[in-house]
Write a protein that holds these residues in place. Structure first.
Motif, short mmCIF file in Angstrom:
data_model
loop_
_atom_site.label_atom_id
_atom_site.label_comp_id
_atom_site.label_asym_id
_atom_site.label_seq_id
_atom_site.Cartn_x
_atom_site.Cartn_y
_atom_site.Cartn_z
N MET A 1 0.85 -1.18 0.00
CA MET A 1 0.00 0.00 0.00
C MET A 1 0.89 1.25 0.00
N LYS A 2 0.58 2.18 -0.81
CA LYS A 2 1.30 3.45 -0.90
C LYS A 2 0.48 4.54 -0.23
N TRP A 3 0.96 5.74 -0.32
CA TRP A 3 0.25 6.88 0.26
C TRP A 3 -0.48 7.66 -0.83
N HIS A 4 -1.43 8.50 -0.40
CA HIS A 4 -2.15 9.40 -1.30
C HIS A 4 -1.36 10.70 -1.42
N THR A 5 -1.53 11.37 -2.54
CA THR A 5 -0.90 12.68 -2.73
C THR A 5 -1.92 13.77 -3.05
N ASP A 6 -3.18 13.41 -3.14
CA ASP A 6 -4.24 14.38 -3.43
C ASP A 6 -4.50 15.22 -2.18
N SER A 7 -4.39 16.52 -2.30
CA SER A 7 -4.59 17.39 -1.12
C SER A 7 -6.05 17.80 -0.91
N ALA A 8 -6.92 17.64 -1.91
CA ALA A 8 -8.31 18.10 -1.78
C ALA A 8 -9.04 17.47 -0.58
N PRO A 9 -8.93 16.16 -0.33
CA PRO A 9 -9.61 15.61 0.85
C PRO A 9 -9.10 16.19 2.16
N ALA A 23 1.03 16.85 -0.37
CA ALA A 23 0.65 15.99 0.74
C ALA A 23 1.07 14.55 0.49
N GLU A 24 1.29 13.84 1.57
CA GLU A 24 1.49 12.38 1.59
C GLU A 24 0.71 11.88 2.78
N TRP A 25 -0.30 11.05 2.52
CA TRP A 25 -1.17 10.61 3.61
C TRP A 25 -1.76 9.24 3.32
N VAL A 26 -2.25 8.62 4.40
CA VAL A 26 -2.90 7.32 4.31
C VAL A 26 -4.21 7.37 5.07
N SER A 27 -5.03 6.37 4.83
CA SER A 27 -6.34 6.28 5.46
C SER A 27 -6.51 4.88 6.04
N SER A 28 -7.25 4.79 7.13
CA SER A 28 -7.53 3.49 7.73
C SER A 28 -8.41 2.62 6.83
N VAL A 41 -9.76 7.10 9.71
CA VAL A 41 -8.62 7.80 10.29
C VAL A 41 -7.70 8.22 9.15
N LEU A 42 -7.33 9.49 9.13
CA LEU A 42 -6.37 10.02 8.17
C LEU A 42 -5.10 10.35 8.91
N SER A 43 -3.96 10.05 8.30
CA SER A 43 -2.69 10.30 8.95
C SER A 43 -1.65 10.62 7.88
N GLY A 44 -0.79 11.59 8.15
CA GLY A 44 0.25 11.89 7.19
C GLY A 44 0.87 13.26 7.36
N PHE A 45 1.39 13.77 6.23
CA PHE A 45 2.06 15.05 6.19
C PHE A 45 1.49 15.88 5.05
N ALA A 46 1.51 17.19 5.22
CA ALA A 46 1.15 18.10 4.13
C ALA A 46 2.00 19.35 4.28
N ARG A 47 2.33 19.94 3.15
CA ARG A 47 3.09 21.20 3.17
C ARG A 47 2.12 22.34 2.96
N LEU A 48 2.18 23.31 3.86
CA LEU A 48 1.30 24.46 3.79
C LEU A 48 1.74 25.43 2.69
N ALA A 49 0.80 26.22 2.23
CA ALA A 49 1.12 27.28 1.26
C ALA A 49 2.07 28.28 1.94
N PRO A 50 2.95 28.91 1.17
CA PRO A 50 3.87 29.89 1.75
C PRO A 50 3.13 30.96 2.57
N GLY A 51 3.62 31.20 3.78
CA GLY A 51 3.04 32.22 4.65
C GLY A 51 1.91 31.73 5.54
#
Length: 124
Positions: A1-9, A23-28, A41-51
């Motif tokens: 299983m890999k991670w998701h990269t779609d940031s919309a959810p 984003a890089e995230w996974v779901s239960s 359950v959602l878990s992972g990392f996301a990079r915020l927009a500058p500022g």
């Protein structure tokens, strides 16, 4: 299983974060198991927009605090070793949520504008 990269959810689940750069995230519910997980359950990392992190830290009180544990759930295994190098995590209790049906925990790294998140039933 890999991670998701779609940031919309994630933008829907965490509107306070605003638009996300990536984003890089996974779901239960990401698995081939016969019995689906009763809770999302959602878990992972996301990079915020500058500022955006500067805006959040100006509007909310933050404390230095790292996540209590690494990625310990079976579905989080793809995230092991991911995320920023040498993060200096901060969090704001004002941005976290703990309820009987849902919970959200957010940790931010100023050096990379990254948020680490875990959320149970984030859509209510």
């Amino acid at each position: 299983m890999k991670w998701h990269t779609d940031s919309a959810p994630l933008e829907e689940a965490f509107p306070v974060l605003g638009p996300l750069a990536d984003a890089e995230w996974v779901s239960s519910r990401d698995h081939d198991r016969d019995l689906p997980s009763p809770e999302l359950v959602l878990s992972g990392f996301a990079r915020l927009a500058p500022g955006r992190l500067a805006e959040l830290t100006a509007a909310h009180a933050f404390v230095a605090e790292a996540p209590a544990a690494g990625f310990t759930s079976w579905f989080e295994k793809p995230l092991a070793g991911r995320g920023p190098q040498h993060p200096q995590w901060i969090r704001s209790p004002q941005l976290d949520h703990d309820g009987s049906d849902s919970a959200t925990h957010l940790w931010f790294d100023r050096g990379s504008d990254t948020v680490r998140f875990t959320a149970r039933n984030p859509y209510g």
